[in-house]
Write an enzyme that holds these catalytic residues in place. Structure first.
Site, PDB file in Angstrom:
ATOM      1  N   ASP A 180      14.967   4.996 -13.747  1.00 47.05           N
ATOM      2  CA  ASP A 180      13.752   4.296 -13.367  1.00 47.05           C
ATOM      3  C   ASP A 180      13.594   3.129 -14.342  1.00 47.05           C
ATOM      4  O   ASP A 180      14.240   3.099 -15.397  1.00 47.05           O
ATOM      5  CB  ASP A 180      12.573   5.268 -13.468  1.00 47.05           C
ATOM      6  CG  ASP A 180      11.236   4.594 -13.236  1.00 47.05           C
ATOM      7  OD1 ASP A 180      11.125   3.776 -12.313  1.00 47.05           O
ATOM      8  OD2 ASP A 180      10.301   4.877 -14.007  1.00 47.05           O
ATOM      9  N   ASP A 184      10.154   1.136 -15.191  1.00 53.71           N
ATOM     10  CA  ASP A 184       8.918   1.132 -15.980  1.00 53.71           C
ATOM     11  C   ASP A 184       8.706   2.472 -16.678  1.00 53.71           C
ATOM     12  O   ASP A 184       8.783   3.537 -16.056  1.00 53.71           O
ATOM     13  CB  ASP A 184       7.725   0.828 -15.076  1.00 53.71           C
ATOM     14  CG  ASP A 184       7.807  -0.567 -14.475  1.00 53.71           C
ATOM     15  OD1 ASP A 184       6.752  -1.168 -14.245  1.00 53.71           O
ATOM     16  OD2 ASP A 184       8.922  -1.058 -14.240  1.00 53.71           O
TER      17      ASP A 184
END
Length: 215
Positions: A14, A16
Site C-alpha cells: 500500500d 499511504d
C-alpha cells in the site's frame, strides 16, 4: 534486478501510511483548509467503518478548487517510511520486483514511486478543471478488489507464482490483497488488519520485512 518480464518473487505495498508515512489526501485537503475533516473520514474508511469507494469520492469532493500548483507543496511534505529503500534494494538484489497499489493518487505516486525504487504502481486519478482539482475521481476507484487484482495481474505479467507473493498494508481496503498473496503482512496497521494478517510487523520500519523474503 531481474529482467523486466520475469521475477523470482513479488512484493506489493500500500502507499499511504505504508510506503510513505503520510495520508496524501489529508495533505491535499490541508491546501483547501479541510485537513481535519478529511483526516477523520480517512480514519473511518481505514478502520472499515465506511465503504472505501463511497468514502473516497466524498473526501475528494472536499478537494475541489485546490490548484495544481499545490502539488509541489504536498510533495515537499511527503515522508518516506523508514527502511523503504533498504527493502526495495534488497528485493531487486534477490531478483524480485516491487509494486505499489494505492487508494491514493497517481498525481503524487508518479513522482514518489520511482524515487523509492518501485517497479510498478497503480492509483486513482484526480479530475482537473482549469488548472485546479474538480473534486471528482477520474475512472474507476482503486478499491480493495482492485488492489487484489493488481497483485495477481503483476504476478502473471512477471512470471511469479502466487506462492511467491507478499502483500503489505495498513487499512481494511488492503485485506483482499493480503488474502490473495501467499503472505499478508500488517504494517503500521489498524486493529482489523492485525487480526486478519498472516503476520504483524511491530516496528514502523520496512526493513523488518527483509528477513521474510526469499534469498
Amino acid at each position: 534486478m531481474t529482467s523486466q518480464n520475469h521475477a523470482r518473487f513479488l512484493v506489493v505495498l500500500d502507499a499511504d501510511s505504508t510506503l510513505i508515512r503520510n495520508e496524501v489526501i489529508e495533505l491535499i485537503a490541508d491546501e483547501a483548509g479541510r485537513g481535519a475533516e478529511v483526516a477523520a473520514a480517512t480514519e473511518a474508511a481505514m478502520r472499515g467503518d465506511i465503504d472505501f469507494a463511497t468514502s473516497l469520492r466524498s473526501r475528494v469532493s472536499a478537494l475541489r478548487g485546490v490548484p495544481l500548483s499545490a502539488f509541489e507543496r504536498v510533495l515537499a511534505r511527503i515522508e518516506e517510511t523508514p527502511g523503504v529503500r533498504q527493502l526495495t534494494s534488497t528485493v531487486h538484489d534477490r531478483g524480485g520486483i516491487v509494486g505499489v497499489v494505492s487508494g491514493g493518487f497517481h498525481e503524487i505516486l508518479d513522482t514518489v514511486a520511482p524515487d523509492l525504487g518501485i517497479d510498478v504502481w497503480r492509483a486513482n486519478r484526480l479530475g482537473i478543471e482549469n488548472g485546479a482539482l474538480s473534486g471528482e475521481v477520474r475512472g474507476e476507484v482503486v478499491d480493495a478488489e482492485a488492489k487484489a487484482d493488481s497483485l495477481l495481474q503483476w504476478a502473471r505479467e512477471h512470471g511469479v507464482s502466487r506462492d511467491q507473493t507478499f502483500a503489505i498494508g495498513d487499512g481494511s481496503n488492503d485485506l483482499q490483497m493480503m488474502k490473495v498473496a501467499a503472505l499478508g503482512l500488517a504494517f503500521n496497521a489498524k486493529p482489523i488488519v492485525k487480526v486478519h494478517a498472516d503476520l504483524v510487523i511491530g516496528r514502523v520500519d520496512l526493513s523488518e520485512v527483509i528477513a521474510l523474503l526469499p534469498r
